[in-house]
Write a protein that holds these residues in place. Structure first.
Motif, PDB file in Angstrom:
ATOM      1  N   VAL A 158      45.553  24.798  49.856  1.00  0.00           N
ATOM      2  CA  VAL A 158      44.526  24.792  48.806  1.00  0.00           C
ATOM      3  C   VAL A 158      44.137  26.248  48.592  1.00  0.00           C
ATOM      4  O   VAL A 158      43.814  26.955  49.560  1.00  0.00           O
ATOM      5  N   ILE A 159      44.205  26.697  47.343  1.00  0.00           N
ATOM      6  CA  ILE A 159      43.849  28.084  47.034  1.00  0.00           C
ATOM      7  C   ILE A 159      42.518  28.071  46.290  1.00  0.00           C
ATOM      8  O   ILE A 159      42.394  27.394  45.263  1.00  0.00           O
ATOM      9  N   ALA A 160      41.516  28.780  46.833  1.00  0.00           N
ATOM     10  CA  ALA A 160      40.208  28.834  46.174  1.00  0.00           C
ATOM     11  C   ALA A 160      39.927  30.267  45.757  1.00  0.00           C
ATOM     12  O   ALA A 160      40.127  31.193  46.544  1.00  0.00           O
ATOM     13  N   ASN A 161      39.483  30.430  44.518  1.00  0.00           N
ATOM     14  CA  ASN A 161      39.200  31.793  44.045  1.00  0.00           C
ATOM     15  C   ASN A 161      37.945  31.803  43.200  1.00  0.00           C
ATOM     16  O   ASN A 161      37.602  30.812  42.557  1.00  0.00           O
ATOM     17  N   VAL A 184      41.648  25.678  43.269  1.00  0.00           N
ATOM     18  CA  VAL A 184      40.291  25.195  43.005  1.00  0.00           C
ATOM     19  C   VAL A 184      39.341  26.385  42.900  1.00  0.00           C
ATOM     20  O   VAL A 184      39.751  27.532  43.096  1.00  0.00           O
ATOM     21  N   SER A 185      38.064  26.096  42.625  1.00  0.00           N
ATOM     22  CA  SER A 185      37.089  27.189  42.555  1.00  0.00           C
ATOM     23  C   SER A 185      36.415  27.352  43.924  1.00  0.00           C
ATOM     24  O   SER A 185      36.481  26.451  44.763  1.00  0.00           O
ATOM     25  N   MET A 186      35.773  28.483  44.137  1.00  0.00           N
ATOM     26  CA  MET A 186      35.101  28.761  45.406  1.00  0.00           C
ATOM     27  C   MET A 186      34.002  27.730  45.672  1.00  0.00           C
ATOM     28  O   MET A 186      33.726  27.401  46.821  1.00  0.00           O
ATOM     29  N   THR A 187      33.354  27.227  44.611  1.00  0.00           N
ATOM     30  CA  THR A 187      32.263  26.274  44.817  1.00  0.00           C
ATOM     31  C   THR A 187      32.790  24.898  45.253  1.00  0.00           C
ATOM     32  O   THR A 187      32.083  24.167  45.954  1.00  0.00           O
ATOM     33  N   ASP A 188      34.029  24.558  44.890  1.00  0.00           N
ATOM     34  CA  ASP A 188      34.596  23.244  45.263  1.00  0.00           C
ATOM     35  C   ASP A 188      34.756  23.062  46.771  1.00  0.00           C
ATOM     36  O   ASP A 188      34.935  21.940  47.233  1.00  0.00           O
ATOM     37  N   ILE A 189      34.772  24.173  47.511  1.00  0.00           N
ATOM     38  CA  ILE A 189      35.131  24.068  48.940  1.00  0.00           C
ATOM     39  C   ILE A 189      33.927  24.122  49.872  1.00  0.00           C
ATOM     40  O   ILE A 189      34.076  24.022  51.078  1.00  0.00           O
ATOM     41  N   GLN A 190      32.727  24.301  49.268  1.00  0.00           N
ATOM     42  CA  GLN A 190      31.537  24.534  50.118  1.00  0.00           C
ATOM     43  C   GLN A 190      30.943  23.232  50.630  1.00  0.00           C
ATOM     44  O   GLN A 190      29.773  22.947  50.405  1.00  0.00           O
ATOM     45  N   ALA A 192      31.121  20.153  54.023  1.00  0.00           N
ATOM     46  CA  ALA A 192      31.636  19.857  55.370  1.00  0.00           C
ATOM     47  C   ALA A 192      32.814  18.889  55.315  1.00  0.00           C
ATOM     48  O   ALA A 192      33.759  19.037  56.094  1.00  0.00           O
ATOM     49  N   VAL A 193      32.782  17.933  54.399  1.00  0.00           N
ATOM     50  CA  VAL A 193      33.870  16.940  54.340  1.00  0.00           C
ATOM     51  C   VAL A 193      35.183  17.647  54.011  1.00  0.00           C
ATOM     52  O   VAL A 193      36.205  17.436  54.672  1.00  0.00           O
ATOM     53  N   PHE A 194      35.149  18.527  53.019  1.00  0.00           N
ATOM     54  CA  PHE A 194      36.364  19.251  52.645  1.00  0.00           C
ATOM     55  C   PHE A 194      36.824  20.144  53.810  1.00  0.00           C
ATOM     56  O   PHE A 194      37.988  20.110  54.216  1.00  0.00           O
ATOM     57  N   LEU A 195      35.899  20.928  54.369  1.00  0.00           N
ATOM     58  CA  LEU A 195      36.313  21.897  55.404  1.00  0.00           C
ATOM     59  C   LEU A 195      36.747  21.222  56.700  1.00  0.00           C
ATOM     60  O   LEU A 195      37.630  21.728  57.392  1.00  0.00           O
ATOM     61  N   ASP A 196      36.177  20.069  57.006  1.00  0.00           N
ATOM     62  CA  ASP A 196      36.610  19.329  58.206  1.00  0.00           C
ATOM     63  C   ASP A 196      38.096  18.965  58.119  1.00  0.00           C
ATOM     64  O   ASP A 196      38.762  18.812  59.142  1.00  0.00           O
ATOM     65  N   GLY A 197      38.593  18.822  56.909  1.00  0.00           N
ATOM     66  CA  GLY A 197      40.004  18.450  56.726  1.00  0.00           C
ATOM     67  C   GLY A 197      40.953  19.635  56.814  1.00  0.00           C
ATOM     68  O   GLY A 197      42.171  19.468  56.716  1.00  0.00           O
ATOM     69  N   PRO A 215      29.046  36.039  53.632  1.00  0.00           N
ATOM     70  CA  PRO A 215      30.308  35.367  53.949  1.00  0.00           C
ATOM     71  C   PRO A 215      30.655  34.349  52.853  1.00  0.00           C
ATOM     72  O   PRO A 215      29.761  33.740  52.282  1.00  0.00           O
ATOM     73  N   LEU A 216      31.952  34.182  52.571  1.00  0.00           N
ATOM     74  CA  LEU A 216      32.356  33.252  51.508  1.00  0.00           C
ATOM     75  C   LEU A 216      32.133  31.806  51.923  1.00  0.00           C
ATOM     76  O   LEU A 216      32.058  30.921  51.084  1.00  0.00           O
ATOM     77  N   ILE A 217      32.050  31.560  53.245  1.00  0.00           N
ATOM     78  CA  ILE A 217      31.785  30.207  53.750  1.00  0.00           C
ATOM     79  C   ILE A 217      30.704  30.322  54.829  1.00  0.00           C
ATOM     80  O   ILE A 217      30.792  31.175  55.719  1.00  0.00           O
ATOM     81  N   GLU A 218      29.690  29.480  54.718  1.00  0.00           N
ATOM     82  CA  GLU A 218      28.591  29.427  55.706  1.00  0.00           C
ATOM     83  C   GLU A 218      29.135  29.113  57.098  1.00  0.00           C
ATOM     84  O   GLU A 218      29.981  28.208  57.219  1.00  0.00           O
ATOM     85  N   SER A 219      28.586  29.751  58.116  1.00  0.00           N
ATOM     86  CA  SER A 219      29.101  29.521  59.471  1.00  0.00           C
ATOM     87  C   SER A 219      28.901  28.071  59.932  1.00  0.00           C
ATOM     88  O   SER A 219      29.677  27.535  60.715  1.00  0.00           O
TER      89      SER A 219
END
Ligand code: NDP
Length: 285
Positions: A158-161, A184-190, A192-197, A215-219
């Motif tokens: 998945v490429i997010a920009n 996808v866009s940077m906002t689509d990935i913010q 937990a469900v997406f990042l857990d995968g 940071p581009l993604i919250e810790s």
């Protein structure tokens, strides 16, 4: 002019490898490549040149006139240099950027060692991308280089920009090389469900170059299952946050090492003294 620790041996036959970039003052490559030339017993020397964009054609002509061994190319010249070379290998054409030039008896040949360098840095840490869910942040030159090899290694990508159209364009270009890829866009990935995968998260943007960059993604969205990589050499806010959350982290130093190893081998056709180069980078912390 700054004082230096030592002056390398220079003879009447010394061949020069150059770095062409703007700016170049921060670069660690001279330390790494000069250590490698010394260890290999080669009468060669690596020098960084600060080349304004408008002077790039003259700098490349100068490489020919002065018979340089070759060069590394960095921001902002990686794309514009393609048109100035005699030959560009097919991977660099696909990526659209050259980071290494080899002077073969007057013919300037362009390569891109960034993507392979990144994959070697993963292999160094026994991290395999094949079959993994990989989130690639960014769609610029470095993301293209890394994405090309990840797609070929059949990672699910998945490429997010920040500019989503560029992520979609890169995804379309990479389709067909390996497993699935979408942009996808940077906002689509913010979330937990997406990042857990995701298994591996790679920052290939320049966000984080300044320590004040958020940071581009919250810790809080990272966990100990994640491998989080940043192409930037030092600890970025993203890396620090991921480490705090228990994730495994990798900075861009490994990629810097391996892209340099591959460049050294292209210039000299000799195996690079990898341990010497690694130590030179560690010593420059
Ligand atoms: P490019 O200028 O080609 O691309 C920059 C990318 O970063 C674009 O995707 C851009 O998004 C994104 N970006 C820039 N600022 C922000 C921001 N504030 N927030 C979110 N996204 C942002 O640069 P490169 O691809 O050549 O380089 C990217 C990084 O990789 C650099 O930090 C560089 O130092 C590093 N690098 C490291 C190497 C190594 O050996 N370790 C080798 C090569 C690169 P948009 O499209 O929306 O503008």
């Amino acid at each position: 002019m700054a004082a230096v620790e030592q002056v390398s041996h220079i003879s009447g036959k010394t061949r020069i490898a150059a770095l062409l970039g703007h700016p170049v003052g921060h670069t660690l490559s001279p330390r790494m490549q000069n250590a490698a030339f010394r260890a290999a017993g080669l009468d060669c020397c690596y020098v960084a040149f600060d080349v304004q964009p408008s002077s790039l054609p003259d700098a490349v002509l100068g490489m020919r006139a002065l018979g340089l061994l070759g060069a590394n190319v960095t921001i902002p010249h990686k794309e514009s240099v393609l048109a100035l070379l005699d030959e560009v290998d097919s991977e660099a054409i696909f990526i659209g950027a050259v980071n290494t030039i080899v002077n073969r008896e007057g013919r300037l040949c362009g390569y891109n060692t960034d993507g392979r360098g990144f994959m070697r840095s993963l292999a160094d840490e026994n991290i395999a991308a094949a079959g993994k869910q990989v989130l690639l942040l960014g769609a610029g030159g470095a993301a293209r280089a890394v994405g090309y090899y990840l797609a070929r290694e059949a990672a699910e990508l998945v490429i997010a920009n920040r500019t989503p159209e560029k992520a979609q364009r890169l995804a379309a270009d990479l389709e067909g090389l390996g497993a699935g890829v979408k942009g996808v866009s940077m906002t689509d990935i913010q979330n937990a469900v997406f990042l857990d995968g995701m298994d591996i998260i790679i920052n290939a943007t320049s966000a984080g170059l300044n320590h004040s960059d958020p940071p581009l993604i919250e810790s809080s969205l990272f966990n100990e299952r994640h491998v989080v990589c940043d192409l930037i050499y030092r600890d970025t806010p993203l890396i620090l946050g991921a480490r705090h959350a228990g994730a495994r982290t990798l900075t861009g130093r490994g990629m810097l090492l391996w892209q340099g190893v591959l460049a050294f081998e292209l210039w000299t056709t000799l195996p690079a003294p990898v341990d010497v180069m690694r130590k030179a980078l560690l010593d420059s912390r």
